[in-house]
Design an enzyme around this catalytic site. Structure first.
Site, PDB file in Angstrom:
ATOM      1  N   GLY A 104      54.039  27.517  44.004  1.00  0.00           N
ATOM      2  CA  GLY A 104      52.925  27.898  44.395  1.00  0.00           C
ATOM      3  C   GLY A 104      52.798  28.464  45.637  1.00  0.00           C
ATOM      4  CB  CYS A 157      50.005  23.047  45.168  1.00  0.00           C
ATOM      5  SG  CYS A 157      48.436  22.985  45.389  1.00  0.00           S
ATOM      6  CE1 TYR A 199      55.102  30.816  34.230  1.00  0.00           C
ATOM      7  CE2 TYR A 199      54.314  29.663  35.570  1.00  0.00           C
ATOM      8  CZ  TYR A 199      54.079  30.682  35.949  1.00  0.00           C
ATOM      9  OH  TYR A 199      53.981  31.465  36.799  1.00  0.00           O
ATOM     10  CG  ASN A 233      50.764  19.505  42.254  1.00  0.00           C
ATOM     11  OD1 ASN A 233      52.077  18.544  41.678  1.00  0.00           O
ATOM     12  ND2 ASN A 233      49.876  20.154  42.062  1.00  0.00           N
ATOM     13  N   GLY A 234      46.758  18.871  42.217  1.00  0.00           N
ATOM     14  CA  GLY A 234      46.269  17.869  41.190  1.00  0.00           C
ATOM     15  C   GLY A 234      44.774  18.926  41.429  1.00  0.00           C
TER      16      GLY A 234
HETATM   17  P1  5GP Z   1      48.436  36.279  31.236  1.00  0.00           P
HETATM   18  O1  5GP Z   1      48.819  37.441  31.746  1.00  0.00           O
HETATM   19  O2  5GP Z   1      48.625  36.372  29.367  1.00  0.00           O
HETATM   20  O3  5GP Z   1      46.984  36.432  31.351  1.00  0.00           O
HETATM   21  O4  5GP Z   1      49.329  35.204  31.525  1.00  0.00           O
HETATM   22  C1  5GP Z   1      50.684  34.450  30.803  1.00  0.00           C
HETATM   23  C2  5GP Z   1      51.219  34.921  32.021  1.00  0.00           C
HETATM   24  O5  5GP Z   1      51.264  34.840  33.354  1.00  0.00           O
HETATM   25  C3  5GP Z   1      52.624  34.504  30.453  1.00  0.00           C
HETATM   26  O6  5GP Z   1      53.737  35.226  31.669  1.00  0.00           O
HETATM   27  C4  5GP Z   1      53.046  32.976  31.617  1.00  0.00           C
HETATM   28  O7  5GP Z   1      54.239  33.351  32.771  1.00  0.00           O
HETATM   29  C5  5GP Z   1      52.613  33.249  33.160  1.00  0.00           C
HETATM   30  N1  5GP Z   1      51.324  32.176  33.423  1.00  0.00           N
HETATM   31  C6  5GP Z   1      51.150  31.398  32.846  1.00  0.00           C
HETATM   32  N2  5GP Z   1      50.218  30.448  33.237  1.00  0.00           N
HETATM   33  C7  5GP Z   1      50.899  30.555  34.306  1.00  0.00           C
HETATM   34  C8  5GP Z   1      49.718  30.180  35.670  1.00  0.00           C
HETATM   35  O8  5GP Z   1      49.399  28.867  36.144  1.00  0.00           O
HETATM   36  N3  5GP Z   1      50.369  30.557  37.024  1.00  0.00           N
HETATM   37  C9  5GP Z   1      51.140  32.332  36.332  1.00  0.00           C
HETATM   38  N4  5GP Z   1      50.986  32.377  38.113  1.00  0.00           N
HETATM   39  N5  5GP Z   1      51.476  32.365  35.400  1.00  0.00           N
HETATM   40  C10 5GP Z   1      50.990  31.465  34.803  1.00  0.00           C
HETATM   41 MG    MG Z   2      55.468  34.468  32.459  1.00  0.00          MG
END
Ligand code: 5GP
Ligand code: MG
Length: 444
Positions: free
Chosen positions: A35, A9, A230, A103-104
């Site tokens: 979020g 968050c 990320y 957040n956590g």
């Molecule tokens: P996958 O499609 O393999 O399940 O997820 C990987 C993709 O989701 C990658 O493009 C990455 O940038 C993104 N991603 C990785 N971790 C998270 C996350 O915690 N939340 C969201 N919304 N996207 C994520």
């Molecule tokens: Mg991505």
């Protein structure tokens, strides 16, 4: 009742600044990447705290018209793992006297008679004469990763970062008062002045315009590596380390140690652009934007079913045919979680005529769930849980797949004190947890 056990968050608190709720509203938009499921704002209205919340993006969830004028306010944007019945669990959580935004994840909440960790925090804080005493008690009993802002109906604003410092939190000056927010980039974007990161284990207590700092507990620091890979904004600086620089370095080391023969480097926009830039510069292979991101704002990741996640990936990306046609491509992403995104993208790019696709990932293999605030699913859903790189390549239809090792990632980010539990399975917590048990209690 389904409860969320994971919250990743964005939070903000403002003390003694005119129109604080409106500024919180703006700040939440700047933290929207943290979020997108719900948003909420609490503000001091005479001697009571009022709270407004809604589902979805900040601009859909909240109507700024109903925010009253006040000098004290906190806010929250939320992500969680399931997509149902979330409004009563949206934050801030407030009883009119205290309000908290968090957040956590605090997984040991399951040992207490509460539905979710947010309520656990509230239960610890609520009956304390002095809110600082409540915070000390919280740090004593909570096991997990958490950054927190609390506002009281006396106008006190508290910021807290857990003793291992898993999540970011930053203190700044804003006009006549102060701001505490998840990321420094948001404070700068508002026109505020960044003072410093809140320290791991530190409580910032602001009352009547004056600041006190107290180290409530000391511990070994384990900052979340995924914030650099990320989650945070590329224009943020966390504990003195630039997120952008870290991402470029991830790409450089990827190019050095995991090269491939190819014509172009293509990032999966947006988060992996700096990683691809680093890869391209180091390898000398030109960067091309072979994928474009459409304005579909829903994130595939949080969709409740695999079907929905797959169709969202298709809506989210367009392929620039003339860039990829007859080309050998290095396709860069920051991470692979379930593999949904990569599988679809490899297929789309092949359909547009690419001759080879070599996937390079700017993080290690995600093989374990997170109990400290990132919503990685349980082990079985993680594609790297039971597959090696060759098997993953086969499963997503790529010519090759390579990831960074944990040591390479640590070197790239340039911090020794990183949490890498999702890659290594080494959880720096007091107790051990079982995701499946937490899931069971979620449904209870
Ligand atoms: P996958 O499609 O393999 O399940 O997820 C990987 C993709 O989701 C990658 O493009 C990455 O940038 C993104 N991603 C990785 N971790 C998270 C996350 O915690 N939340 C969201 N919304 N996207 C994520
Ligand atoms: Mg991505």
């Amino acid at each position: 009742m389904i409860s969320k056990i994971k919250e990743h968050c964005g939070i903000v608190g403002i003390h003694n600044v005119p129109d604080a709720p409106r500024i919180v509203y703006e700040t939440l938009k700047f933290l929207q990447h943290r979020g997108q499921e719900s948003a909420g704002i609490t503000f001091l209205d005479k001697d009571r705290l009022s709270t407004v919340k809604g589902l979805g993006l900040v601009e859909d969830a909240l109507d700024p018209i109903i925010l009253k004028s006040s000098n004290f306010s906190i806010g929250h944007v939320r992500y969680s793992t399931t997509g149902r019945g979330v409004i009563d669990e949206a934050q801030p959580l407030s009883d009119g006297k205290i309000a908290l935004a968090f957040n956590g994840t605090i997984p040991n909440y399951i040992n207490y008679n509460v539905r979710i960790d947010t309520e656990f925090i509230y239960e610890v804080l609520k009956n304390q004469e002095d809110i600082r005493q409540g915070i000390r008690k919280l740090v004593d009993v909570a096991d997990g990763g958490y950054s927190l802002v609390v506002l009281t109906n006396k106008g006190e604003l508290i910021g807290l970062r857990d003793p291992k410092g898993f999540r970011p939190l930053v203190l700044g000056k804003l006009g006549s008062g102060y701001i505490i927010a998840s990321e420094d980039s948001a404070i700068r974007q508002l026109g505020g002045i960044v003072i410093r990161d809140v320290k791991p284990g530190e409580m910032i207590y602001i009352k009547n315009g004056s600041i006190e700092s107290e180290i409530v507990a000391r511990d070994e620091v384990h900052f979340c590596s995924f914030e650099y890979i990320y989650f945070s904004r590329a224009d943020s600086i966390i504990d003195g380390v630039s997120v952008y620089r870290a991402r470029v370095r991830l790409g450089e080391i990827l190019a050095e140690n995991h090269p491939a023969k190819a014509d172009i480097v293509v990032p999966v926009p947006e988060s992996s652009v700096p990683i691809a830039l680093g890869f391209s510069r180091k390898s000398g292979i030109p960067l091309e934007y072979g994928l474009v991101r459409t304005s579909v704002s829903k994130r595939s990741f949080i969709m409740p079913s695999q079907d929905k996640r797959e169709s969202i990936v298709e809506e989210k990306f367009g392929v620039v045919g003339e860039v990829v046609r007859n080309k050998k491509i290095i396709l860069i992403d920051d991470s692979i979680v379930r593999g949904t995104t990569m599988k679809k993208l490899v297929k789309l790019i092949r359909e547009n005529g690419a001759s080879e696709i070599h996937v390079r990932i700017g993080s290690p293999m995600i093989r374990y769930p997170c109990y400290m605030g990132i919503d990685f699913p349980n082990k079985k859903e993680l594609i790297a849980n039971d597959k090696n790189e060759m098997e993953i390549a086969k499963s997503i239809g790529a010519d090759s797949v390579e990831y960074l090792s944990i040591d390479e990632m640590i070197k790239a980010i340039g911090r020794q004190d990183l949490c890498h539990a999702c890659f290594s399975g080494m959880y720096p917590l007091k107790h051990s947890y079982d995701f499946s048990k937490l899931s069971v209690s979620m449904k209870g």
